[in-house]
Design a protein around this motif. Structure first.
Motif, mmCIF file in Angstrom:
data_model
loop_
_atom_site.group_PDB
_atom_site.id
_atom_site.type_symbol
_atom_site.label_atom_id
_atom_site.label_comp_id
_atom_site.label_asym_id
_atom_site.label_seq_id
_atom_site.Cartn_x
_atom_site.Cartn_y
_atom_site.Cartn_z
ATOM 1 N N GLY A 1 -2.350 -1.722 -17.498
ATOM 2 C CA GLY A 1 -2.639 -0.551 -16.686
ATOM 3 C C GLY A 1 -3.244 0.514 -17.573
ATOM 4 O O GLY A 1 -3.131 0.434 -18.791
ATOM 5 N N PRO A 2 -3.879 1.505 -16.946
ATOM 6 C CA PRO A 2 -4.493 2.557 -17.760
ATOM 7 C C PRO A 2 -3.440 3.394 -18.478
ATOM 8 O O PRO A 2 -2.246 3.259 -18.220
ATOM 9 N N GLY B 1 -4.803 -2.382 -33.343
ATOM 10 C CA GLY B 1 -5.053 -2.156 -34.755
ATOM 11 C C GLY B 1 -5.246 -3.433 -35.559
ATOM 12 O O GLY B 1 -5.395 -3.372 -36.774
ATOM 13 N N HIS C 1 -3.297 -3.554 -24.315
ATOM 14 C CA HIS C 1 -4.543 -2.942 -23.861
ATOM 15 C C HIS C 1 -5.703 -3.917 -23.951
ATOM 16 O O HIS C 1 -6.690 -3.776 -23.257
ATOM 17 N N ASN C 2 -5.582 -4.852 -24.876
ATOM 18 C CA ASN C 2 -6.682 -5.773 -25.131
ATOM 19 C C ASN C 2 -6.802 -6.743 -23.947
ATOM 20 O O ASN C 2 -6.089 -7.734 -23.855
ATOM 21 N N PHE C 3 -7.742 -6.413 -23.054
ATOM 22 C CA PHE C 3 -7.858 -7.151 -21.812
ATOM 23 C C PHE C 3 -8.169 -8.617 -22.063
ATOM 24 O O PHE C 3 -7.628 -9.509 -21.421
ATOM 25 N N GLY C 4 -9.031 -8.864 -23.024
ATOM 26 C CA GLY C 4 -9.397 -10.246 -23.348
ATOM 27 C C GLY C 4 -8.193 -11.051 -23.778
ATOM 28 O O GLY C 4 -7.978 -12.189 -23.342
ATOM 29 N N TYR D 1 -8.931 0.565 -13.566
ATOM 30 C CA TYR D 1 -9.183 0.736 -14.995
ATOM 31 C C TYR D 1 -10.286 1.745 -15.241
ATOM 32 O O TYR D 1 -10.294 2.480 -16.197
#
Lengths: 239, 617, 285
Positions: B381-382, B526, B554-557, B593
């Motif tokens: 999520g954002p 990071g 956060h890393n959507f991939g 997003y």
């Protein structure tokens, strides 16, 4: 095209040993809005913090109004006209709206009486703040706190205004209002650097867009040359 | 090079051996007939060293600003003196009584200060020093008040009157035993526990430690040597007076601790020797003593590195490197073989209708989610959508307003964090929490704090059970380190590793806890691409072993490639749930997003700070 | 009433220590353990100015203020600024305070020195109780200082900036506030005030080197009762401590006065850790 007010080239920065930004370049012109976009963790905020002087610069250059910015202490950059509105509406919650705004003008080095007369500028822009001027800033709604934060930054009579996710956590109608104000500010000749997750809202007002991902630039273009918004969106979501 | 060879030989000897040599030397010292003033000096130094070592334990290792050690010392001395006057002269009984008295004073006065920590503890403990003369004069008929306590009889042991030499030997033996016990505590998992607590109470509770209990244990244990020192002091001069327990002595002890290095075992001996030697020199030094003590505190505090012991350590490390005792290769070697992951009985974690507000700001509204064993459930999520808040609710750092969280159908109450950890919930932090000067292996082993219990007394006495647990701790730690590709760095100081490895180390620590549910809070942020790949591989292995994994990322991939189930949070509510293929093509998720959604919007969402970042107090 | 006056004037001394703690705390979140020692030095300098040099009162006050301000400035540079974390600052400022105590002993000896007050040490009758003029002076000084500081923090830009720093120093930096310089200035000002306070407390407590530790602790109790960062709270806390101490000494015996204060401290910490006027810290995790 006129010379940019701020030119950031090959910036590398981070927190301690956490290198969040490896190679980021962008430019901001007076009277225009540059949108700096990218997904969470891509290094947008870190770049802004470096320009504001909160994060150390590990590499690259930052040129503001023709002179290097790296060696200028953070509080002096404000006096030079660099104002940074952090994300998360970081107002001084225990102090009144009026006191918050007065503090915004701290760098002008005026006496309080003289500063008081500057408040009118902000109240004209955000009339609600005049009505709430004696309330503690922490008691305001999110949108109003964002106005206080922007108002604080404007009190310093900046030439460069950096806004970090001004729409974050706000209702769409409030986002629209904030963005409308941002556009007005541009008309007054201010250089604006806008960091946003709300891609469409940002693209609506921006003149130039830079998209970064994992600390590197992936798109850098004037907005009118962008024919397919979906590409920007893909870049922002990390695909 | 011969120096290198010499150094290797020196380092081959364990550090306790040097202390043992010193002990033996002190034991045979009377045979050299060194004279009264020397033996007296040694005894006073050892007595002060006992007091100082207590400070090192509570202040240096457990990180509690307890600076009123002298009050415990006084409690021990007066207790020993009073029972001696009453006729109980056996040294063992004296030591026992004095140690107990100091412990009781420590516990009673420590509880309020420890609850708040930091300045409050510093002040309440320092206040004790101010109270000593008052308490002594309230019980004037027993303590002798301002005039001092006289009439103490010579110490005996099992009915035998101790000669001055016997007593000297007793002091040396008590000191040796205490320092051996102290050293055993520090190298055991309890010593590591103290350092984790000092680094971050949030971290300590996340591996199942009761923060308050560990604090109190450190503080109270630190009182015991002060009590023992008091008993020895009372029997040394057969006289106890208030002069020995004032602020000057209190600051002197603190100065000795800082000077020798608070985070060290034998530094206490060195610091005490310098302070005692200097104080005994001449009257002129006595006049200057406060100035010097103050200077020690100031300089030692500024250097912070930990006094003389701290200054020596980097030098030792440098020589070690020169001698090739530490591997220079600090790269990760990629994920290792899979057999290190035993079968894990994952837990079914269910969150039902959970809401949470801070002040007037609603952060989560009616969130439900389900994480199944052997599956990776990703929470995305954002910014500010409530992901980290959700994790913190599951771990018990926050209290939920309404709703239920269950594991395998049993409700997880909004209980203390460490109790939830003991149910089998392990986690990593956005900012890795790795205590200083702890090895990589010990960091991983610390995850096993509640997997197998090992008592404090067992650690001191090195019981067979303690040794067995320790062996398994190390074995498991090494296996897991092999899995995450850090096996070759097991002996390195963990805090010096680069960020990517520290993240991996946190995963390893979480895995060591043999959790039913493993929560990963932005474990990939990071990291460079290779590190992300290794991390993904490790996460898959843990999942395949049967563990329930909740991944905030956060890393959507990475999420798309790793998750079996994705829960999308938006402004505090669940926006979508489903497998990656479904979520990736869900236009609502994409819009959310990118901030174009206008449904169900709600103002006033605060930005949530990460759990690990506020642990500085 | 006489007993109450005695308690209030004693409490004023503690309140003054608490004011010093609070200024530093508001400006930099640090705790200055040496605050009471700074005041003690002020009392010594006042003694020297009065008795040894025979200077007029106004010169004595100025001398004490400037001398202690210089010492406080040195302290900030060597004991506070180089140390990042507040916990270690406690050790370094304690070290600095201990040094001050030691130096004071070397310079002025360990016998208490009777510091004269402006005019005679006369006693006056007020509302049916008797108190010395210097005791009245202490009470007035504590109240006036708190009111002045409160107004300063509301009216002056630098006062507003200090309050802002206490909430969010990074945000303050972004408004162009030189956070480090202001924190240093605040430290120097506490020195200036400590000099002034020393001039006032000398007649009450005498100038004696070992005074520092007890004052430091009682001042902390005043702070704990009032709440960190609250100036009015520190004032009320100081008076409360003074009254408790005076009454305990009168009715239970002098050896119970410290114990009673300690008991109050423990009770406050257990029941209301944020103090009576303090605000609860939101979200600790």
């Amino acid at each position: 095209m006129t010379d940019p007010l701020l030119t950031v080239e090959h910036l590398a920065t981070g927190y301690g040993d956490l290198r969040a930004v490896w190679d980021v370049s962008f430019r901001v012109w007076s009277g225009r809005i540059t949108a700096l976009l990218g997904r969470n963790g891509s290094g947008k905020t870190t770049s802004l913090r470096a320009v504001a002087g909160l994060n150390p610069v590990h590499g690259g250059t930052m040129t503001y109004d023709g002179r290097p910015l790296e060696s200028v202490a953070a509080h002096r950059r404000v006096a030079l006209g660099v104002s940074y509105v952090q994300e998360g509406k970081r107002v001084f919650r225990a102090q009144s709206v009026r006191e918050n705004l007065l503090l915004g003008g701290y760098s002008l080095k005026l006496r309080r009486k003289a500063l008081e007369s500057e408040l009118a500028r902000i109240y004209d822009l955000f009339p609600i703040l005049h009505a709430k001027r004696d309330d503690p800033a922490g008691s305001l709604s999110g949108g109003q706190q964002q106005m206080v934060a922007i108002g604080q930054a404007l009190m310093a009579k900046p030439r460069l205004l950096m806004l970090d996710e001004p729409s974050g956590g706000l209702a769409p109608s409030v986002v629209a209002e904030v963005m409308a104000r941002v556009s007005e500010l541009k008309e007054s000749g201010l250089a604006i650097l806008l960091v946003e997750q709300a891609v469409e809202a940002a693209m609506d007002v921006a003149d130039h867009v830079t998209v970064i991902d994992i600390g590197k630039v992936v798109v850098n273009s004037p907005v009118h040359e962008i024919d397919d918004l979906e590409k920007i969106k893909d870049a922002c979501i990390g695909r | 090079m011969t120096t290198v060879k010499w150094w290797k030989t020196l380092r081959a000897v364990p550090s306790w051996a040097y202390a043992a040599m010193l002990g033996v030397f002190l034991l045979v010292l009377p045979a050299l007939q060194p004279g009264y003033s020397v033996t007296r000096q040694v005894q006073l130094t050892l007595i002060l060293a006992l007091v100082v070592s207590g400070l090192n334990l509570s202040l240096g290792y457990a990180g509690q600003l307890a600076i009123g050690q002298v009050a415990m010392y006084a409690a021990g001395a007066y207790t020993a003196g009073i029972i001696s006057v009453a006729g109980v002269t056996d040294l063992l009984v004296q030591l026992l009584a004095a140690g107990t008295a100091a412990l009781v004073v420590g516990i009673i006065t420590g509880i309020p200060g420890l609850r708040l920590g930091s300045w409050s503890l510093a002040m309440t403990s320092f206040f004790l020093v101010l109270l000593v003369p008052d308490v002594v004069s309230i019980f004037e008929e027993h303590t002798g008040g301002q005039l001092g306590l006289t009439g103490i009889q010579g110490a005996t042991l099992f009915g035998y009157q101790l000669t001055p030499t016997d007593f000297y030997l007793s002091v040396v033996v008590v000191a040796i035993l205490w320092f051996a016990a102290f050293r055993n505590i520090i190298v055991s998992r309890h010593g590591i526990a103290f350092q984790m607590l000092k680094h971050s109470p949030v971290l300590a509770s996340s591996v199942g430690m009761s923060v308050f209990r560990v604090k109190l244990t450190g503080y109270a244990t630190g009182a015991i040597p002060a009590g023992l020192a008091g008993a020895l002091f009372a029997n040394l001069d057969l006289f106890v007076s208030l002069d020995a327990f004032g602020f000057t002595v209190a600051t002197g002890a603190l100065a000795a601790s800082i000077l020798g290095g608070s985070v060290s075992v034998y530094g206490a001996l060195l610091g005490a020797a310098v302070v005692e030697f200097a104080s005994s020199r001449s009257d002129s030094f006595q006049e200057y003593s406060l100035v010097f003590f103050g200077l020690f505190l100031l300089v030692g505090g500024v250097l912070l590195s930990g006094g003389v012991a701290g200054a020596v350590r980097p030098l030792v490390a440098r020589l070690d490197r020169a001698a090739g005792l530490i591997g220079a290769d600090r790269r990760s070697s990629g994920a290792g073989e899979g057999e290190a992951v035993h079968r894990i009985d994952g837990g079914l974690l269910e969150v039902t209708g959970v809401s949470k507000a801070f002040g007037g700001n609603r952060v989560l509204t009616g969130v439900s989610l389900r994480a199944e064993p052997g599956r990776v459930t990703a929470l995305i999520g954002p910014n500010g959508s409530g992901k980290t808040t959700m994790l913190n609710l599951i771990c018990g750092y926050y209290r939920r307003d309404v709703g239920e969280i269950t594991m395998d159908g049993k409700p997880i109450k909004t209980a203390a964090t460490h109790l939830i950890a003991r149910l089998g919930v392990a986690r990593t932090f956005q900012t890795p929490l790795i205590p200083r000067s702890v090895t990589v292996r010990d960091v991983v082993a610390s995850g096993r704090y509640t997997v197998e219990r090992a008592s404090f007394a067992g650690a001191i006495l090195r019981t067979p059970r303690f040794r067995a647990v320790r062996r398994r701790d190390r074995q498991r730690a090494d296996e897991i380190l092999g899995l995450v590709g850090l096996g070759h760095l097991a002996g390195t100081e963990a805090a010096t590793l680069p960020l990517g490895m520290r993240r991996m180390l946190e995963v390893a620590r979480g895995l060591a806890a043999e959790p039913k549910v493993l929560l990963l809070d932005e474990a990939a942020s990071g990291l460079d691409e290779a590190e992300v790949e290794t991390l993904a591989e490790v996460i898959r292995r843990i999942r395949d072993a049967g563990c329930t994994i909740i991944l905030v990322e956060h890393n959507f991939g990475l999420v798309l490639s790793l998750a079996d189930e994705i829960v999308v949070l938006a402004r505090g509510s669940v926006l979508a749930v489903g497998p990656p293929s479904k979520i990736a093509n869900d236009p609502r998720v994409r819009d959310e997003y990118l901030g174009t959604s206008d449904e169900g919007a709600r103002p006033d969402e605060p930005v949530i700070t990460a759990a690990g970042q506020e642990s500085t107090s | 009433m006489t007993l109450i006056y005695a308690g209030l004037s004693l409490g004023a001394v503690y309140a003054l220590v608490a004011i010093g703690y609070n200024i530093v705390f508001v400006a930099s979140r640090s705790f200055n353990f040496a605050q009471a020692q700074l005041m003690t030095i002020g009392a010594f300098v006042a003694y020297t100015g009065h008795v040894t040099f025979g200077l007029p009162a106004i010169a004595v006050v100025l001398l004490a203020m400037i001398a202690v301000m210089l010492i406080a400035s040195i302290e900030e540079r060597i004991a506070v600024r180089p140390v990042a974390d507040h916990q270690t600052q406690l050790i370094t400022t304690l070290g600095f305070g201990t040094m001050l105590t030691g130096i004071a002993q070397l310079v002025w000896g360990s016998q208490p020195l009777d510091v004269p007050f402006v005019g005679a040490k006369g006693a006056i009758t007020l509302l049916g109780g008797r108190l010395y003029t210097f005791e009245l002076g202490l009470i007035v000084l504590a109240i006036v200082l708190v009111v002045v500081i409160h107004l300063y923090n509301r009216r002056m830009m630098s006062g507003l900036a200090l309050v802002a720093m206490s909430q969010d120093d990074e945000a303050a930096l972004l408004r162009g506030i030189n956070v480090r310089k202001l924190a240093f200035a605040a430290f120097a000002v506490t020195g200036l005030l400590a000099g002034l306070m020393g001039f006032f407390i000398g007649p009450k407590t005498f100038a004696v080197a070992t005074l520092g530790s007890a004052l430091a602790l009682k001042g902390f109790v005043a702070l704990a009762i009032g709440g960190f960062g609250s100036f009015y709270g520190g004032l009320a806390g100081g008076f409360a401590v003074g009254l408790v101490e005076a009454h305990a000494a009168r009715y239970l015996g002098s050896e119970f006065s410290n114990l009673s204060v300690f008991l109050i401290l423990i009770l406050v910490l257990m029941i209301r850790p944020t103090g009576l006027f303090g605000q609860l810290q939101e979200r600790t995790v």
